[in-house]
Scaffold this active site. Structure first.
Site, PDB file in Angstrom:
ATOM      1  N   HIS A 104     -32.792  48.229  35.206  1.00  0.00           N
ATOM      2  CA  HIS A 104     -33.615  47.208  35.857  1.00  0.00           C
ATOM      3  C   HIS A 104     -32.810  45.968  36.218  1.00  0.00           C
ATOM      4  CE1 HIS A 104     -37.317  49.484  35.063  1.00  0.00           C
ATOM      5  NE2 HIS A 104     -36.627  49.916  34.019  1.00  0.00           N
ATOM      6  N   LYS A 142     -13.110  31.233  10.666  1.00  0.00           N
ATOM      7  CA  LYS A 142     -13.723  31.040   9.338  1.00  0.00           C
ATOM      8  C   LYS A 142     -12.995  29.946   8.573  1.00  0.00           C
ATOM      9  CE  LYS A 142     -15.880  35.584   8.655  1.00  0.00           C
ATOM     10  NZ  LYS A 142     -15.913  36.849   7.951  1.00  0.00           N
ATOM     11  N   THR A 177     -19.802  35.354   3.659  1.00  0.00           N
ATOM     12  CA  THR A 177     -20.049  34.982   5.057  1.00  0.00           C
ATOM     13  C   THR A 177     -21.109  33.887   5.138  1.00  0.00           C
ATOM     14  OG1 THR A 177     -19.319  37.121   5.815  1.00  0.00           O
ATOM     15  CG2 THR A 177     -20.754  35.911   7.299  1.00  0.00           C
ATOM     16  N   GLY A 195     -19.342  43.355  11.203  1.00  0.00           N
ATOM     17  CA  GLY A 195     -19.179  44.673  10.615  1.00  0.00           C
ATOM     18  C   GLY A 195     -20.143  44.965   9.483  1.00  0.00           C
ATOM     19  N   SER A 196     -20.789  43.931   8.955  1.00  0.00           N
ATOM     20  CA  SER A 196     -21.776  44.148   7.897  1.00  0.00           C
ATOM     21  C   SER A 196     -23.197  44.191   8.442  1.00  0.00           C
ATOM     22  CB  SER A 196     -21.683  43.047   6.841  1.00  0.00           C
ATOM     23  OG  SER A 196     -20.478  43.176   6.137  1.00  0.00           O
ATOM     24  N   GLU A 218     -12.510  44.451  18.076  1.00  0.00           N
ATOM     25  CA  GLU A 218     -11.786  44.150  16.832  1.00  0.00           C
ATOM     26  C   GLU A 218     -10.577  45.056  16.596  1.00  0.00           C
ATOM     27  OE1 GLU A 218     -14.138  42.796  13.354  1.00  0.00           O
ATOM     28  OE2 GLU A 218     -15.863  43.315  14.579  1.00  0.00           O
TER      29      GLU A 218
HETATM   30  O1  PA5 Z   1     -15.322  43.130  11.156  1.00  0.00           O
HETATM   31  C1  PA5 Z   1     -15.207  42.004  10.687  1.00  0.00           C
HETATM   32  O2  PA5 Z   1     -14.214  41.662  10.020  1.00  0.00           O
HETATM   33  C2  PA5 Z   1     -16.294  40.995  10.905  1.00  0.00           C
HETATM   34  O3  PA5 Z   1     -17.146  41.395  11.918  1.00  0.00           O
HETATM   35  C3  PA5 Z   1     -17.035  40.750   9.577  1.00  0.00           C
HETATM   36  O4  PA5 Z   1     -17.764  41.895   9.217  1.00  0.00           O
HETATM   37  C4  PA5 Z   1     -17.949  39.552   9.711  1.00  0.00           C
HETATM   38  O5  PA5 Z   1     -17.169  38.398   9.985  1.00  0.00           O
HETATM   39  C5  PA5 Z   1     -18.788  39.306   8.486  1.00  0.00           C
HETATM   40  O6  PA5 Z   1     -18.014  39.308   7.314  1.00  0.00           O
HETATM   41  P1  PA5 Z   1     -18.550  40.151   6.071  1.00  0.00           P
HETATM   42  O7  PA5 Z   1     -18.625  41.572   6.548  1.00  0.00           O
HETATM   43  O8  PA5 Z   1     -17.533  39.966   5.009  1.00  0.00           O
HETATM   44  O9  PA5 Z   1     -19.886  39.586   5.733  1.00  0.00           O
END
Ligand code: PA5
Length: 356
Positions: free
Chosen positions: A255, A349, A107, A60-61, A239
């Site tokens: 392709h 994690k 992370t 997500g980051s 997610e």
């Molecule tokens: O959506 C999520 O919770 C994950 O994809 C996190 O973004 C990912 O594990 C990375 O963690 P962070 O965004 O705290 O760096």
């Protein structure tokens, strides 16, 4: 399945215990806020002296960086790429702008990559709410764009996307985006009014699509500015909805993927292909969407086209993104799960931390 549960606010509340819905509703105003905060944030002048940009992050980051790369791909005068994982590319040097983006700031992969960056002369910048990343950067007087927004990292997307766009503009690496921001906010607000929870299912295209996706395997197609939005849909369906999902990108999918519609035969009826489209895409690419739909029909695979809104690329990208975020939210409710927690990621994690 009684799909009218999507119109029942008590049912939404019952499953959405961490209030992801409010996060979706806040997306338009957060874009505006993130832009304002980034505009007020000073970067050292020497940061303009770069010939490549690397955005390091995960999940997500990282997606904010992905969306930026697809947005500016045809105008940026220098290469801009995201880097997922522990290892920075060997070409990172003193003429690289290295942006480390991590919501938590903790992370493992992003921190390892940042440690590597510390050994180079790269111009470094952190985007985070805090954690070790913030501490490491501050200790070395590296600029930290910090924000305080209590949410799942993926719901804080405006903070990982909009500032990067603003910084690239400030450094003279891309054109002025302020008009696009001004247009994007009302575009998103208008879209929200069409697909929000208060709009009943018979008039709500996002709810309708979630119903079509229920008990189906979503495969999301995108192209050009919408290619990384396809990735965002996939990850939000994973997610938020806790569902399998995959994505593919035009023209590459023409392709290979189109040849694979045949087997296993019983899968055809279980897949729904979502094609994310924008009128801003080149004509030849739009033609590919049309022909691909014909091929899907021939293979008896269901599909749905979703069009972006807005006159500018940013509005298109953000409206397609918000639409997908809502679809993944409604699908979570249909599967009777809470859209927010990501227990598998937490488990992983925690296990990795134990084995350090
Ligand atoms: O959506 C999520 O919770 C994950 O994809 C996190 O973004 C990912 O594990 C990375 O963690 P962070 O965004 O705290 O760096």
């Amino acid at each position: 399945m009684d799909t009218t549960i999507l119109d029942d606010s008590l049912t939404l509340k019952k499953y959405d215990r961490e209030d992801m819905l409010t996060r979706l509703q806040e997306m338009p105003s957060l874009c505006q806020l993130a832009w304002r905060m980034a505009a007020d944030f000073n970067l050292p002048p020497e940061y303009a002296n770069v010939d490549k940009v690397v955005i390091s992050g995960m999940g997500g980051s990282a997606i904010g960086g992905d969306l930026v790369t697809s947005l500016v791909a045809t105008e940026a005068r220098i290469p801009i790429m995201t880097c997922r994982g522990y290892q920075l590319p060997a070409f990172v040097d003193d003429r690289t702008l290295l942006i480390a983006s991590s919501y938590s700031g903790n992370t493992e992969e992003t921190l390892t990559a940042f440690e590597q960056a510390l050994k180079t002369g790269a111009k470094k910048l952190a985007i985070t709410t805090g954690g070790k990343l913030s501490t490491m950067a501050e200790r070395r007087n590296i600029p930290v764009f910090s924000f305080d927004y209590k949410a799942q990292p993926r719901a804080a997307l405006p903070f990982s996307l909009i500032p990067i766009l603003c910084f690239l503009q400030k450094l003279g690496l891309i054109s002025d985006k302020s008009r696009e921001i001004v247009e994007t906010v009302p575009t998103l607000e208008k879209l929200s009014r069409r697909i929000s929870e208060s709009v009943p299912i018979d008039r709500n295209l996002a709810k309708q699509l979630s119903v079509r996706l229920h008990q189906h395997l979503p495969v999301v197609y995108g192209a050009g500015i919408a290619s990384e939005v396809a990735r965002r849909w996939k990850t939000q369906l994973n997610e938020n909805s806790k569902a399998w999902s995959f994505y593919e990108v035009f023209p590459e999918l023409n392709h290979n993927a189109i040849v694979g519609y045949q087997f296993p035969a019983e899968l055809a009826g279980k897949i729904l292909v979502v094609l994310l489209r924008s009128p801003l895409l080149p004509e030849r690419v739009l033609l590919r969407y049309q022909v691909t739909c014909q091929l899907l029909e021939q293979a008896r695979v269901d599909y749905q086209i979703v069009d972006g809104d807005g006159d500018y690329p940013l509005g298109q990208v953000m409206s397609l993104t918000l639409f997908g975020d809502y679809v993944s939210y409604y699908l979570a409710i249909l599967y009777q799960v809470d859209p927010s927690p990501v227990k598998a990621i937490d488990f992983l994690k925690e296990r990795l931390a134990r084995n350090k």
